[in-house]
Design an enzyme around this catalytic site. Structure first.
Site, PDB file in Angstrom:
ATOM      1  N   SER A   1      22.947 104.441 -41.856  1.00 37.17           N
ATOM      2  CA  SER A   1      21.588 104.714 -42.344  1.00 37.17           C
ATOM      3  C   SER A   1      21.021 103.539 -43.124  1.00 37.17           C
ATOM      4  O   SER A   1      20.396 103.712 -44.155  1.00 37.17           O
ATOM      5  CB  SER A   1      21.623 105.966 -43.236  1.00 37.17           C
ATOM      6  OG  SER A   1      20.374 106.604 -43.237  1.00 37.17           O
TER       7      SER A   1
ATOM      8  N   ASN B   1      17.370  98.749 -40.884  1.00 36.49           N
ATOM      9  CA  ASN B   1      17.339  97.647 -39.906  1.00 36.49           C
ATOM     10  C   ASN B   1      16.101  96.786 -40.069  1.00 36.49           C
ATOM     11  O   ASN B   1      16.164  95.557 -40.015  1.00 36.49           O
ATOM     12  CB  ASN B   1      17.222  98.143 -38.458  1.00 36.49           C
ATOM     13  CG  ASN B   1      18.175  99.217 -38.094  1.00 36.49           C
ATOM     14  OD1 ASN B   1      18.277 100.206 -38.822  1.00 36.49           O
ATOM     15  ND2 ASN B   1      18.871  99.044 -36.983  1.00 36.49           N
ATOM     16  N   CYS B   2      14.963  97.491 -40.167  1.00 36.81           N
ATOM     17  CA  CYS B   2      13.686  96.780 -40.121  1.00 36.81           C
ATOM     18  C   CYS B   2      13.453  95.955 -41.365  1.00 36.81           C
ATOM     19  O   CYS B   2      12.541  95.122 -41.405  1.00 36.81           O
ATOM     20  CB  CYS B   2      12.548  97.778 -39.934  1.00 36.81           C
ATOM     21  SG  CYS B   2      12.758  98.789 -38.462  1.00 36.81           S
TER      22      CYS B   2
ATOM     23  N   ASN C   1      22.881 113.895 -18.125  1.00 32.31           N
ATOM     24  CA  ASN C   1      23.294 114.688 -16.958  1.00 32.31           C
ATOM     25  C   ASN C   1      24.457 115.618 -17.279  1.00 32.31           C
ATOM     26  O   ASN C   1      24.756 116.527 -16.509  1.00 32.31           O
ATOM     27  CB  ASN C   1      23.656 113.774 -15.772  1.00 32.31           C
ATOM     28  CG  ASN C   1      24.797 112.820 -16.092  1.00 32.31           C
ATOM     29  OD1 ASN C   1      24.791 112.165 -17.137  1.00 32.31           O
ATOM     30  ND2 ASN C   1      25.787 112.742 -15.215  1.00 32.31           N
TER      31      ASN C   1
ATOM     32  N   PRO D   1      25.381 118.536 -19.695  1.00 35.67           N
ATOM     33  CA  PRO D   1      24.623 119.406 -20.605  1.00 35.67           C
ATOM     34  C   PRO D   1      25.199 119.468 -22.014  1.00 35.67           C
ATOM     35  O   PRO D   1      24.510 119.942 -22.922  1.00 35.67           O
ATOM     36  CB  PRO D   1      24.663 120.778 -19.921  1.00 35.67           C
ATOM     37  CG  PRO D   1      25.699 120.686 -18.865  1.00 35.67           C
ATOM     38  CD  PRO D   1      25.881 119.243 -18.510  1.00 35.67           C
TER      39      PRO D   1
ATOM     40  N   LYS E   1     -20.464 101.466 -38.953  1.00 34.21           N
ATOM     41  CA  LYS E   1     -19.869 101.587 -37.625  1.00 34.21           C
ATOM     42  C   LYS E   1     -18.525 100.882 -37.691  1.00 34.21           C
ATOM     43  O   LYS E   1     -18.454  99.646 -37.657  1.00 34.21           O
ATOM     44  CB  LYS E   1     -20.759 100.940 -36.560  1.00 34.21           C
ATOM     45  CG  LYS E   1     -22.032 101.727 -36.285  1.00 34.21           C
ATOM     46  CD  LYS E   1     -22.991 100.960 -35.388  1.00 34.21           C
ATOM     47  CE  LYS E   1     -24.300 101.747 -35.246  1.00 34.21           C
ATOM     48  NZ  LYS E   1     -25.426 100.911 -34.807  1.00 34.21           N
TER      49      LYS E   1
END
Lengths: 560, 560
Positions: free
Chosen positions: B38, B41-42, B270, B272, B430
């Site tokens: 945890s 990283n960024c 693939n 489950p 605007k």
């Protein structure tokens, strides 16, 4: 085709320039009763404060520049005094010479805006509204003439009043802010306005709630309704505005129940040759379709353009209004969209409330600032009904995201799906907007049950026990009287200590409370989480005048 | 129910904590092959740069804190080496002792992320990627050991590479940036990346486009593919990342065509019993439904949570990905959402392009900064296909509004309807987003016809004449060779001077060009407006290497 436009600021001038771009051959005359067209209304307070130093920068266009570029016949100092709908003419008075003329039209656009709704403004004092370039020139000249520290009374703590306060303080003026209501910034719900109130106190503003101006005192000060007298070199009346509909009404144009000129989706009035736009016009509420008054430059511009499209035969209809609005105050930003909780309550409309207190960006990156958010949700449809945000940087971004989500019909839960731009200096991996969505989703799914700050006292009176799951240190630093402190990380091991009663858990901002509520409910206990935690509760009771110490948003640190 | 999670950073940890909140009784084991879980990283590049000074702030959680709060069994330094799908067990190796164990599962979540795709990194030099806390510790230690000014070669001018460059420059390191492609910041279209390229030059970065690293030179420097040798105490390899799918592939889990683990809307593979999330997983593109790789922390978190919901039996599906992303670089912000023009061209998909160059807020209020915007539109449906924005403040806000509009299914023209918060320090009456919508609406309605910067040469070769409608002063300060200068305000009076040929008009940013095009087309002339004006054209030809002088975004003034 000859079009006459009454009023040459936001709505009228947007209509005029768009109409020219659509039709080179149109005759377009703009009558403006004031001396300036196309000026920056929203910048006026900042010129008073010296933030904007170049007066000419407020004057975005002149009759000459508009003539050269758009071949508009712009006549300032010309007031339209009457409309003859049968003859399709208007009577026009040159305000300086009094000369009267008559001008025919094929299409008429009413864009006269709003006029200040004056409060109780005592005679004998220099009382100004803050709506026009003239107002600003008078106020700055008056302040320049005061010897020593100037004093001002500002009446009304809405958008214009608070902007006036900020700018007067910025100029060193001592300000008394007189507000008839029980809170500042009436568009907000009381607990969301608490940081604004506190910021005013921090800045030395003398805030008088539940108060009006009574009279000029014998010594020249202003006497308030509580009997006190405050000094004033200047009174700024910012009680509010009323749509300027007198010209329209005299001509038999239909006025809506809200008091604004009634128009259809093409900005057409009950006379198919007459259109109306801007602050004088009734808007259609995006939430319930009712008519209401919203005085915003953005809407005026948008509807002005839509009017030109209608006249030129282009498809184009003015969409309903969300009422998105924003206030800057001493570095604090307060923004809203849609309906407030008090408006929902008044309307008897069911709603669900979420309060959060996130940081503007990842807290490990320097400069993150706190904000408080409130989301109002339709419990039946999960539709977003409104939002309020107050805090530092990033508030404007989040309100605009929510306004866009509302326009796009996104539900509160689907805010979780928004893929917002993340790098640590801009946001968090879960943006505050995503977090709002997660709380909303948990409420909608029944994963969490919440209690609001104003429901707490009644719930406890009915037997609920309050459990503060913050750390012992946080609890010691300030707590809700009578709460039991069981820190979250110890909760699973201390279940036996909890009383056999309905429980309400709370933490600082609501997140640990959610985890605590999940633990307790899965252990079979009856539990609700105090929405927004200690921070929302504190703001709420402060707003009711029940707390001696106000919380300070700016000095409040980011939650751990 | 026992759930094993392979990987303890963004996606894996979001799944783990959500799963606990949904199920107090679940057994949850997290295996992390690295020493940290945890972590942020960024934030890693900013610790290298000294912007983030507290290393511990990058470590958001520890195994201990996660155990106390969420009863997670987090085992760092544990690598899952094999999956036995029949037996429903994983083989685990303690990376320090080499001890092997086997652990059974009911549900398995693969969240191993991506690994750096190393480029040509010469042996014998300290080459690091910038993906882990270990990387950062090594880089900072190495730089601390250099006597005199350190030099670095950064390979790859994408997100991580550019963040590395910024932070190395911030530390005083001389940086050579080596990029295989013909532009920096490959996710952007070339003309939109021009301000980034120029900013790198302004900051003294030695940028080598169309270049690779060949070898270590005899003197210890780095030899590039053009034969030059550059000094380097350090090489940072940021060519890109590849999904880490080896564990999954060995167990027979299906890998998608993009190279990531294939999952359904519930993040189920693939098998489950096996789910996958994060950078190792194929995402579904929101524009065309194809599989693609996007490595973003926000998606990893969102999909991790959705995985927990699926396992716990809650409804919850991972929605498609827009690929919203943002880069900060020396005060410049570059952000994007959806598809780029080059990607649309590669896919043979029809598109309409809009370039604008608005200011971040009302220009009469101090501090407005310029930005360049690009909007990509489906001409058949008016759907927004993508956007890019580069500039100063307010870029992050506008890309988030566009991402929200795309999620809400708003068309490009309906951006005109967005009611965004306006006060002069935040926006314009605007907003730039509304302005994008107006241009898009004009193009969709045929009110304006446009030509793109890269189409100009061919159009002129086919006989079109270019008319520059800026002022004589602007024209003199720099113009497109061969253009005729007829200032907009004189255009109506000088129609006779225009040649009998198809016309292309342009101004600085496109707005006056639009008015000029309206005047000319209504006078019966064949006219198109150069989209984005002189500014987009300049950026475009600069990006092709056709202009000797690059434009500078930061020093570029707000358009008049």
């Amino acid at each position: 085709m000859k079009t006459i436009i009454v009023g040459g600021v936001a709505g009228g001038m947007s209509a005029a320039t768009r109409l020219r771009r659509l039709d080179e051959t149109a005759d377009i005359i703009v009558f403006e009763r004031g001396h300036y067209v196309s000026f920056a209304n929203c910048g006026l307070p900042y010129y008073v404060g010296g933030v904007i130093t170049d007066r000419s920068s407020l004057l975005l266009q002149t009759p000459e520049s508009l003539g050269a570029r758009f071949r508009l016949d712009v006549r300032v100092d010309h007031e339209v005094t009457a409309i003859d709908r049968e003859a399709k003419t208007v009577s026009v008075r040159q305000t300086q010479t009094g000369a009267l003329t008559t001008e025919s039209y094929d299409r008429l656009i009413l864009a006269a805006g709003a006029t200040a709704r004056t409060g109780i403004t005592p005679a004998g004092l220099a009382t100004r509204t803050l709506r026009t370039v003239d107002d600003v020139d008078h106020i700055t000249a008056l302040l320049a003439g005061v010897t020593g520290r100037a004093s001002a009374v500002v009446i009304g703590a809405g958008f214009i009043g608070l902007e006036a306060v900020e700018n007067l303080v910025h100029r060193g003026v001592h300000v008394t802010l007189v507000e008839f209501g029980s809170q500042v910034f009436g568009p907000f719900d009381a607990e969301m306005a608490a940081p604004i109130f506190d910021e005013l106190l921090v800045r030395g503003v003398d805030v008088r709630l539940n108060t009006t101006v009574a009279a000029v005192a014998a010594d020249g000060g202003v006497e308030l309704s509580d009997g006190s007298v405050v000094p004033a070199d200047l009174v700024i009346d910012s009680v509010g505005v009323l749509p300027d509909t007198s010209l329209a009404a005299r001509a038999g144009i239909t006025i809506g129940a809200s008091g604004g000129i009634a128009v259809d989706g093409s900005q057409q009035t009950n006379d198919p040759s007459i259109y109306a736009v801007g602050d004088g016009v009734e808007k259609i509420d995006a939430i319930d379709g009712s008519g209401l008054l919203i005085t915003m430059a953005g809407l005026a511009n948008r509807h002005g353009r839509a009017t030109a499209d209608s006249i030129a035969g282009e498809p184009g209809s003015a969409s309903p209004a969300l009422g998105t609005a924003i206030l800057g105050l001493f570095g604090l930003t307060a923004a809203m969209v849609g309906w407030s909780e008090k408006r929902l309550v008044r309307a008897g409309r069911a709603h669900r409330v979420v309060h959060t207190h996130p940081a503007s960006h990842a807290t490990y990156y320097p400069g993150a600032e706190g904000m408080s958010m409130k989301l109002l949700i339709d419990p039946a449809t999960d539709a977003i009904l409104g939002a309020q945000i107050v805090g530092g940087s990033g508030v404007d971004k989040r309100i605009d995201i929510l306004a866009t989500a509302m326009t796009g019909g996104l539900t509160a839960s689907s805010l979780t799906r928004l893929e917002l731009a993340y790098a640590p200096q801009y946001s968090a991996a879960k943006d505050p907007i995503n977090q709002l969505g997660y709380v909303a989703e948990n409420l909608a799914a029944g994963t969490t049950r919440a209690v609001q700050w104003h429901e707490l006292a009644a719930a406890r009176a009915a037997g609920a026990v309050l459990v503060d799951v913050r750390s012992a240190g946080e609890f010691a630093a300030g707590n809700i009287p009578g709460a039991i402190n069981v820190p979250l990380d110890e909760l699973r091991d201390r279940l036996a200590e909890l009383p056999d009663a309905p429980l309400i858990v709370h933490c600082q901002v609501g997140q640990r409370g959610h985890t605590a509520a999940r633990i307790l409910s899965q252990n079979g206990l009856d539990v609700r989480n105090l929405d927004g935690g200690y921070r929302t509760w504190t703001a709420g009771v402060t707003s009711l005048g029940l707390m001696p110490t106000a919380i300070t948003m700016n000095s409040d640190r980011i939650p751990a």
